[in-house]
Design a protein around this motif. Sequence first.
Motif, PDB file in Angstrom:
ATOM      1  N   TRP A  77       0.705  14.624  -5.291  1.00 19.75           N
ATOM      2  CA  TRP A  77       0.765  13.398  -6.075  1.00 19.75           C
ATOM      3  C   TRP A  77       2.118  13.348  -6.762  1.00 19.75           C
ATOM      4  O   TRP A  77       2.583  14.355  -7.305  1.00 19.75           O
ATOM      5  N   ALA A  79       4.927   3.738 -10.286  1.00 19.63           N
ATOM      6  CA  ALA A  79       3.630   3.838  -9.624  1.00 19.63           C
ATOM      7  C   ALA A  79       3.351   5.281  -9.217  1.00 19.63           C
ATOM      8  O   ALA A  79       4.244   6.002  -8.776  1.00 19.63           O
ATOM      9  N   GLU A  80       2.115   5.668  -9.369  1.00 20.98           N
ATOM     10  CA  GLU A  80       1.649   6.942  -8.860  1.00 20.98           C
ATOM     11  C   GLU A  80       1.453   6.784  -7.359  1.00 20.98           C
ATOM     12  O   GLU A  80       1.136   5.692  -6.878  1.00 20.98           O
ATOM     13  N   GLY A 128       0.764  -1.243   0.000  1.00 23.03           N
ATOM     14  CA  GLY A 128       0.000   0.000   0.000  1.00 23.03           C
ATOM     15  C   GLY A 128       0.788   1.282   0.000  1.00 23.03           C
ATOM     16  O   GLY A 128       0.217   2.366  -0.173  1.00 23.03           O
ATOM     17  N   ARG A 154       1.411   6.722  -0.285  1.00 20.78           N
ATOM     18  CA  ARG A 154       0.390   5.673  -0.426  1.00 20.78           C
ATOM     19  C   ARG A 154       0.138   5.450  -1.911  1.00 20.78           C
ATOM     20  O   ARG A 154      -0.067   6.395  -2.664  1.00 20.78           O
ATOM     21  N   PHE A 155       0.144   4.170  -2.302  1.00 22.31           N
ATOM     22  CA  PHE A 155      -0.172   3.805  -3.676  1.00 22.31           C
ATOM     23  C   PHE A 155      -1.682   3.624  -3.796  1.00 22.31           C
ATOM     24  O   PHE A 155      -2.279   2.930  -2.970  1.00 22.31           O
ATOM     25  N   PRO A 156      -2.320   4.187  -4.820  1.00 23.83           N
ATOM     26  CA  PRO A 156      -3.761   3.971  -4.986  1.00 23.83           C
ATOM     27  C   PRO A 156      -4.096   2.544  -5.419  1.00 23.83           C
ATOM     28  O   PRO A 156      -5.177   2.046  -5.157  1.00 23.83           O
ATOM     29  N   GLU A 157      -3.138   1.879  -6.077  1.00 20.41           N
ATOM     30  CA  GLU A 157      -3.283   0.486  -6.494  1.00 20.41           C
ATOM     31  C   GLU A 157      -2.211  -0.330  -5.786  1.00 20.41           C
ATOM     32  O   GLU A 157      -1.056   0.086  -5.717  1.00 20.41           O
ATOM     33  N   ALA A 158      -2.559  -1.490  -5.276  1.00 22.04           N
ATOM     34  CA  ALA A 158      -1.597  -2.329  -4.567  1.00 22.04           C
ATOM     35  C   ALA A 158      -0.444  -2.738  -5.484  1.00 22.04           C
ATOM     36  O   ALA A 158      -0.641  -2.963  -6.679  1.00 22.04           O
ATOM     37  N   VAL A 159       0.751  -2.806  -4.907  1.00 22.30           N
ATOM     38  CA  VAL A 159       1.939  -3.270  -5.622  1.00 22.30           C
ATOM     39  C   VAL A 159       2.444  -4.538  -4.939  1.00 22.30           C
ATOM     40  O   VAL A 159       2.038  -4.860  -3.823  1.00 22.30           O
ATOM     41  N   ASP A 160       3.326  -5.251  -5.611  1.00 22.53           N
ATOM     42  CA  ASP A 160       3.929  -6.445  -5.035  1.00 22.53           C
ATOM     43  C   ASP A 160       5.297  -6.058  -4.479  1.00 22.53           C
ATOM     44  O   ASP A 160       6.258  -5.920  -5.237  1.00 22.53           O
TER      45      ASP A 160
END
Length: 125
Positions: A58, A68-69, A43, A83-89
């Motif tokens: 941003w 990643a944004e 996250g 904080r990433f708006p989309e989950a990363v690995d």
Amino acid sequence: MTSQDRSGLPERRRHPRFTTEFSAELIRGQQSWPIVVGDISAGGAMLNDNRGLAVGDWIMLKARRFEAEARIMWLLDGVCGIRFPEAVDPAEVIANNVPVPDDLWSRMKNIGRVDAATVPDKKPG
């Protein structure tokens, strides 16, 4: 008792974080500069630089095989949390960015931890 992270703020993370240290590029608008990623989770991340940033900004975070944004969530003592708006690995990001000793691949082959046929003679570049 509430745990706290390095920022001194109460711990509210939903994802486990992994301490690391690798170089990346932070981009905000037309500006970019090198930074160091100090920890990462699915996250978000902690960056070892917060110059010229404000909570709510941003940014784009770029590293090897990763882009990643993210939004700046906190700033404290020269570091910031994003904080990433989309989950990363996080495991994949770390694997692609943390330096690996040149001889690691051959050592892995020699101890039989990996199939020698699937491991390159040299680390990926």
